[in-house]
Enzyme design. Sequence first.
Site, short mmCIF file in Angstrom:
data_model
loop_
_atom_site.label_atom_id
_atom_site.label_comp_id
_atom_site.label_asym_id
_atom_site.label_seq_id
_atom_site.Cartn_x
_atom_site.Cartn_y
_atom_site.Cartn_z
N GLY A 238 0.76 -1.25 0.00
CA GLY A 238 0.00 0.00 0.00
C GLY A 238 0.79 1.30 0.00
O GLY A 238 0.21 2.36 -0.24
N GLU A 272 3.74 -6.76 1.91
CA GLU A 272 3.35 -7.17 0.54
C GLU A 272 3.35 -5.99 -0.42
O GLU A 272 2.33 -5.70 -1.06
CB GLU A 272 1.93 -7.78 0.57
CG GLU A 272 1.72 -8.94 1.53
CD GLU A 272 0.23 -9.29 1.70
OE1 GLU A 272 -0.64 -8.49 1.29
OE2 GLU A 272 -0.05 -10.36 2.26
N PRO A 273 4.47 -5.28 -0.56
CA PRO A 273 4.45 -4.11 -1.45
C PRO A 273 4.40 -4.50 -2.93
O PRO A 273 4.99 -5.50 -3.34
CB PRO A 273 5.76 -3.40 -1.13
CG PRO A 273 6.66 -4.47 -0.63
CD PRO A 273 5.79 -5.51 0.03
N GLY A 274 3.66 -3.76 -3.72
CA GLY A 274 3.62 -3.95 -5.17
C GLY A 274 4.11 -2.68 -5.83
O GLY A 274 5.23 -2.55 -6.26
N ARG A 275 3.21 -1.69 -5.84
CA ARG A 275 3.47 -0.42 -6.51
C ARG A 275 4.81 0.23 -6.13
O ARG A 275 5.54 0.72 -6.99
CB ARG A 275 2.34 0.55 -6.16
CG ARG A 275 2.31 1.83 -6.98
CD ARG A 275 1.32 2.83 -6.37
NE ARG A 275 0.01 2.27 -6.13
CZ ARG A 275 -0.99 2.27 -7.02
NH1 ARG A 275 -0.83 2.85 -8.18
NH2 ARG A 275 -2.15 1.72 -6.72
N TYR A 315 -9.28 5.17 -12.62
CA TYR A 315 -9.15 5.91 -11.36
C TYR A 315 -9.02 7.41 -11.55
O TYR A 315 -8.80 8.12 -10.56
CB TYR A 315 -7.88 5.48 -10.61
CG TYR A 315 -7.65 4.01 -10.41
CD1 TYR A 315 -8.61 3.21 -9.79
CD2 TYR A 315 -6.44 3.43 -10.77
CE1 TYR A 315 -8.36 1.86 -9.58
CE2 TYR A 315 -6.19 2.09 -10.56
CZ TYR A 315 -7.16 1.31 -9.96
OH TYR A 315 -6.90 -0.01 -9.75
N CYS A 342 -12.38 3.68 -28.85
CA CYS A 342 -13.67 4.34 -29.01
C CYS A 342 -14.39 4.47 -27.67
O CYS A 342 -15.39 3.81 -27.42
CB CYS A 342 -14.51 3.56 -30.01
SG CYS A 342 -13.62 3.36 -31.54
N GLU A 343 -13.84 5.29 -26.79
CA GLU A 343 -14.42 5.61 -25.49
C GLU A 343 -13.97 7.02 -25.15
O GLU A 343 -12.79 7.34 -25.31
CB GLU A 343 -13.85 4.68 -24.39
CG GLU A 343 -14.20 3.23 -24.49
CD GLU A 343 -15.61 2.89 -24.09
OE1 GLU A 343 -16.30 3.71 -23.45
OE2 GLU A 343 -16.05 1.78 -24.46
N TYR A 370 0.43 -1.84 -12.22
CA TYR A 370 -0.96 -1.76 -12.67
C TYR A 370 -1.05 -1.10 -14.05
O TYR A 370 -2.02 -0.41 -14.35
CB TYR A 370 -1.82 -1.05 -11.62
CG TYR A 370 -1.64 -1.65 -10.25
CD1 TYR A 370 -2.15 -2.92 -9.97
CD2 TYR A 370 -0.91 -1.00 -9.25
CE1 TYR A 370 -1.95 -3.50 -8.73
CE2 TYR A 370 -0.70 -1.57 -8.01
CZ TYR A 370 -1.23 -2.82 -7.76
OH TYR A 370 -1.03 -3.40 -6.54
C1 LIG Z 1 -2.84 -5.19 -4.21
C2 LIG Z 1 -2.39 -5.80 -2.94
C3 LIG Z 1 -1.13 -5.52 -2.43
C4 LIG Z 1 -0.17 -4.55 -3.07
O1 LIG Z 1 -0.60 -3.22 -2.99
P1 LIG Z 1 0.36 -2.04 -3.48
O2 LIG Z 1 -0.45 -0.82 -3.23
O3 LIG Z 1 0.65 -2.25 -4.91
O4 LIG Z 1 1.59 -2.07 -2.64
C5 LIG Z 1 -0.75 -6.18 -1.27
N1 LIG Z 1 -1.57 -7.05 -0.63
C6 LIG Z 1 -2.81 -7.32 -1.10
C7 LIG Z 1 -3.66 -8.30 -0.38
C8 LIG Z 1 -3.25 -6.71 -2.27
O5 LIG Z 1 -4.50 -6.99 -2.71
#
Ligand SMILES: *Cc1c(COP(=O)(O)O)cnc(C)c1O
Length: 416
Positions: A238, A272-275, A315, A342-343, A370
């Site tokens: 997050g 659990e970082p993604g972004r 978003y 076409c949107e 994403y």
């Molecule tokens: C999407 C998600 C993440 C990653 O979120 P980021 O904002 O990309 O860091 C981590 N845990 C869970 C359960 C998610 O659904």
Amino acid sequence: MNFAVRINPASLDRQALYQAIADQVGTPAFVYDLDKISQHYRDYANALGDGNLLCYAVKANSNLSVLRHLVALGAGFDIVSGGELLRVVRAGGNPAKVVFSGVGKSDAEIRLALDMGIKCFNVESESELRRISRQAVDLGKVAPISIRVNPDVDAQTHPYIATGMKDNKFGIAMDQALACYTLATELSNLRIVGVDCHIGSQLTQLAPFADAFERVLALVDQLAEQGIHLNHVDMGGGLGIAYGNENLPDKASYLALFRETLAARGLQLIIEPGRSLVGDAGVLITEVLCIKDTAEKRFVVLDTAMNDNLRPALYGAKHRISVLQSGCTEPARACELVGPVCESADVIARDQKLALDEGDLLLVHDVGAYGFAMSSNYNARPRAAEVVIAGEAYTVARERESFNDMLKGETLYWNQ
Ligand SMILES: *Cc1c(COP(=O)(O)O)cnc(C)c1O
């Protein structure tokens, strides 16, 4: 798959590297900088310390070469489907470092994860708990589980990416968590190993994380009183990135919220970082197709669209735009960058002031998370190429889709 590495002849700068990619791979193309991902990973790893675990959220960017790079750095993975588990394993990842999130896991996905021996199922309902127990009994395995709680905090982010308030579909309400853990002790073939939460995405402040942590800790203590002892606390992902001029907390201050408190209790910290690992490591190279002046404004039509990067349409997200190459000699003027889909929602960036001509090249910044992951074939557009760069070399990590790729599996049925 094409793993040919093309090294640039001379010592070229980043712009020249993008230019070479545009020339040789074509546009639109996503480009991911692996060195930048390494840097973010190390910042997290240093602040996490020994014994704790980073599980990269695969859904942000599941490109195999990106996953492979994270495997080599030592990452674990947070998955939300069986497909993501197969991708992680294909990239060389160790299932023992995988946590499985998501509100709906099918029997087939649960069995795959049990067979592979994942670290933990992050469970989101009593119904899911029973389903996992049934499958574990059937396979003669024990399923390690954590309950995903919903701490009911306002993450102060876009409503579509807030997940930790009580009206969201995610997690189990705090006041039902204890009952859910008790049920887990009663069901067969489950082993309780942790608790987790994930309150949303693109958070720019630490306060919501601190609030969530306080509530999770209270639950950990309550569970201990009932004789339920955990091995880990997973605080989810997050942490945001700067798409514009946002001021973001650094990774060390973020992890300092949890680290000592959990260490003192002998609990492993999982994040659990993604972004925040991959978001700013990606750019999208695109070419100007047409310039269209109307009485209202100038539209600049690009060869990339909402099917490549859905974030602006989904978003209202804003991405920084820069010019990679332009032959335009006129002064800059106000324009709106749009895609060919076409949107009316297919806007790449509004309120830009740029000097552009047909054939010019632009960069859409911060699309590493994403971006491609949410791309589609809408309007029968092939998905873009994905390229990884490390140092001054680039590799096509995923070829641009061909029209044959898009027709795969379709039959030409005709009822005469
Ligand atoms: C999407 C998600 C993440 C990653 O979120 P980021 O904002 O990309 O860091 C981590 N845990 C869970 C359960 C998610 O659904």
